[in-house]
Design a protein around this motif. Structure first.
Motif, PDB file in Angstrom:
ATOM      1  N   UNK A   1       0.860  -1.231   0.001  1.00 33.35           N
ATOM      2  CA  UNK A   1       0.016  -0.085   0.019  1.00 33.35           C
ATOM      3  C   UNK A   1       0.874   1.240  -0.020  1.00 33.35           C
ATOM      4  N   UNK A   2       0.406   2.300  -0.325  1.00 31.54           N
ATOM      5  CA  UNK A   2       1.014   3.575  -0.437  1.00 31.54           C
ATOM      6  C   UNK A   2       1.629   3.915   0.965  1.00 31.54           C
TER       7      UNK A   2
ATOM      8  N   UNK B   1       5.949  12.392   1.805  1.00 29.27           N
ATOM      9  CA  UNK B   1       5.168  12.945   0.737  1.00 29.27           C
ATOM     10  C   UNK B   1       5.716  13.777  -0.159  1.00 29.27           C
ATOM     11  N   UNK B   2       6.888  14.271   0.120  1.00 28.53           N
ATOM     12  CA  UNK B   2       7.481  15.216  -0.849  1.00 28.53           C
ATOM     13  C   UNK B   2       8.422  14.493  -1.736  1.00 28.53           C
ATOM     14  N   UNK B   3       9.175  13.406  -1.301  1.00 32.53           N
ATOM     15  CA  UNK B   3      10.122  12.821  -2.095  1.00 32.53           C
ATOM     16  C   UNK B   3       9.862  11.586  -2.931  1.00 32.53           C
ATOM     17  N   UNK B   4       8.806  10.827  -2.478  1.00 32.58           N
ATOM     18  CA  UNK B   4       7.981   9.694  -3.237  1.00 32.58           C
ATOM     19  C   UNK B   4       7.206  10.071  -4.324  1.00 32.58           C
ATOM     20  N   UNK B   5       7.467   9.317  -5.315  1.00 31.67           N
ATOM     21  CA  UNK B   5       6.408   9.440  -6.415  1.00 31.67           C
ATOM     22  C   UNK B   5       5.010   9.185  -6.145  1.00 31.67           C
ATOM     23  N   UNK B   6       4.191   9.919  -6.432  1.00 35.91           N
ATOM     24  CA  UNK B   6       2.695   9.865  -6.103  1.00 35.91           C
ATOM     25  C   UNK B   6       2.344  10.357  -4.650  1.00 35.91           C
TER      26      UNK B   6
ATOM     27  N   UNK C   1      -1.311  17.201   2.899  1.00 33.44           N
ATOM     28  CA  UNK C   1      -0.955  17.935   2.037  1.00 33.44           C
ATOM     29  C   UNK C   1      -1.797  19.419   2.003  1.00 33.44           C
ATOM     30  N   UNK C   2      -1.090  20.313   1.607  1.00 31.22           N
ATOM     31  CA  UNK C   2      -1.916  21.487   1.518  1.00 31.22           C
ATOM     32  C   UNK C   2      -1.389  22.313  -0.011  1.00 31.22           C
TER      33      UNK C   2
END
Length: 484
Positions: A192-193, A266-271, A277-278
């Motif tokens: 999962x993500x 959340x910033x470095x991984x694809x997707x 997030x904002x």
């Protein structure tokens, strides 16, 4: 990070005592203290080392007398070095059939050969087996390994689970960035993500072991039911769970530290990861981190061990309802009643996992965590080369630390001793020092119910997809096996 009643503190106290003795002789104008020659210096240094080494050894496990462990099966995860390796060796010495598990095939087979050679020398009845590898950073690998073990439960009914695997990384890495997981047999593509966005130390030390244990619970329960002997789960934690970073510990919020890792993911991984997030960008909280520094990577290792402490308390609450039928003559550990007064700073908020006193002798699964002590293992191979650890760190560390065999004593104590045991307890080699004991060595973060509940929600978001997939697969097999 040192516990007051740990053997390493006793070793430090021995060194201080030797210094005081020398100072007393110096002021008494003793010749060898005032004008020492080379021989006097060597004798004094050797005496100090001997005193420290004697104290650092700690107490050994008291194996129950008259108990035959032949035929009992233990699974040791992280059995290629350190605590896991020495625990597996000593269990096999006493007749256990030990299944070795780790993620590196070569080191796993080498450990198996080494232990078998040792068993032949001492004519032990036990044996060691290897079923395959398991990578606790991958939920797919965990599910595959437990599935293979379940298929062999008739021949290998596991009644003892030792979670001794661990990781310590110098740099910040997420599961979704590990190439060997992407290209190996256990692909993160099936994860999962939420799982892919986990930091590798948290995944290997806390989340992976928790998922592994959850999948093992039915097997442990079944073994206890068939043998009428309480199954046990022992998580190897560390006194590092009290250290979350340099400076005052009160400044650190462990749940916010975990969320900070999610924000970075959340910033470095694809997707993206699982950080909030904002406007398309990850929200940067107070613990947002780009990479570990020499000052804080040990703190995040301590965070992963704090998660192990939480895992133990969650498991202890979960298995509290798993009981033998009262008429069953079950062989269970004689659990110690919790003290009338807790010595924690906030005793009203401590989570007591000890079962009711009138049902203590009916426990099916016993859960505990341990602190092995100061020990030099290949856990540090991401920081130093193995040959540096072997020749420059291992032997000097024995002045205040333990050998691999000595470090396993607290784990063995929780695994085999049957008197004075506390469900969900925290064990050092000298005894149990959890919230229910007279001396509490567990950090306030590990006891605070609010932290435990928030951590449980965070944990379930990671492991629920894997547990759901496994349950669906099991239900499908049962439907196929059912007569039409």
């Amino acid at each position: 990070m040192l516990h007051l009643f740990s053997s390493e503190v006793a070793a430090l106290a021995s060194m201080v005592l030797c210094g005081l003795v020398y100072g007393a002789f110096y002021f008494l104008n003793i010749t060898w203290a005032r004008n020492p020659n080379v021989a006097d210096v060597l004798v004094f240094i050797c005496s100090c080392i001997f005193a420290c080494r004697t104290a650092a050894k700690g107490k050994v496990c008291q194996w129950p007398s008259g108990v035959d462990y032949t035929g009992r099966v233990a699974l040791v995860v992280g059995a290629t070095s350190g605590v896991g390796y020495s625990t597996a060796m000593q269990l096999a010495e006493h007749g256990w059939t030990v299944v070795l598990a780790a993620r590196n095939t070569d080191r796993l087979l080498f450990s198996k050969k080494t232990i078998e050679r040792h068993l032949q020398k001492c004519n032990a009845k036990g044996s060691v087996k290897v079923l395959g590898t398991v990578d606790l950073r991958s939920d797919a690998s965990i599910r595959a390994y437990v599935k293979e073990l379940a298929a062999m439960k008739a021949h290998l009914p596991v009644g003892l689970l030792i979670m001794a695997a661990g990781a310590l990384h110098r740099h910040l890495h997420f599961v979704g960035e590990v190439e060997e997981l992407k290209t190996g047999s256990a692909s993160v593509a099936a994860s999962s993500r939420a799982w892919r966005s986990m930091e590798c130390m948290i995944a290997a030390n806390a989340v992976g072991p928790y998922l592994f244990t959850q999948l093992m619970l039915p097997l442990l329960d079944e073994t206890a039911e068939k043998t009428s002997v309480t199954s046990r789960i022992v998580n190897v934690a560390s006194s590092c769970h009290t250290f979350l970073g340099p400076g005052r510990q009160a400044r650190y919020n462990p749940l916010e530290m975990i969320r900070g890792l999610d924000e970075r993911a959340a910033e470095v991984l694809p997707g993206g990861g699982c950080g909030e997030a904002k406007e398309g960008k990850a929200a940067r909280g107070p613990y947002y981190i780009r990479d570990y520094s020499w000052a804080n990577f040990v703190g995040y290792y301590g965070l992963s061990k704090l998660c192990v402490m939480w895992n133990t308390r969650l498991l202890a609450r979960q298995v509290a309802t798993m009981r033998f039928i009262p008429k069953t003559a079950a062989k269970t550990p004689a659990l110690r009643k919790p003290a009338a007064k807790c010595t924690t700073a906030d005793s009203t908020q401590s989570v007591t996992a000890t079962p009711e006193t009138d049902r203590q002798d009916q426990l099916k699964i016993f859960v505990a965590c341990t602190h092995p002590g100061i020990i030099t293992t290949y856990l540090y191979r991401d920081i130093f080369a193995p040959w540096v650890l072997d020749y420059f760190f291992y032997y000097p560390s024995l002045v205040f630390g333990k050998t691999w065999i000595e470090s396993a004593q607290s784990t063995l104590k929780a695994a085999v001793e049957d008197t004075g045991m506390v469900q969900g307890g925290y064990y050092l080699c000298s005894g149990e020092y959890g919230p229910e004991s007279g001396v509490n060595c567990v950090s306030a973060h590990a006891q605070r119910p609010k932290n435990i509940e928030e951590y449980q929600r965070w944990m379930m978001a990671r492991v629920t997809p894997a547990l759901k997939a496994e349950n669906e697969m099991t239900a499908k097999k049962q439907d196929e096996a059912a007569p039409q």
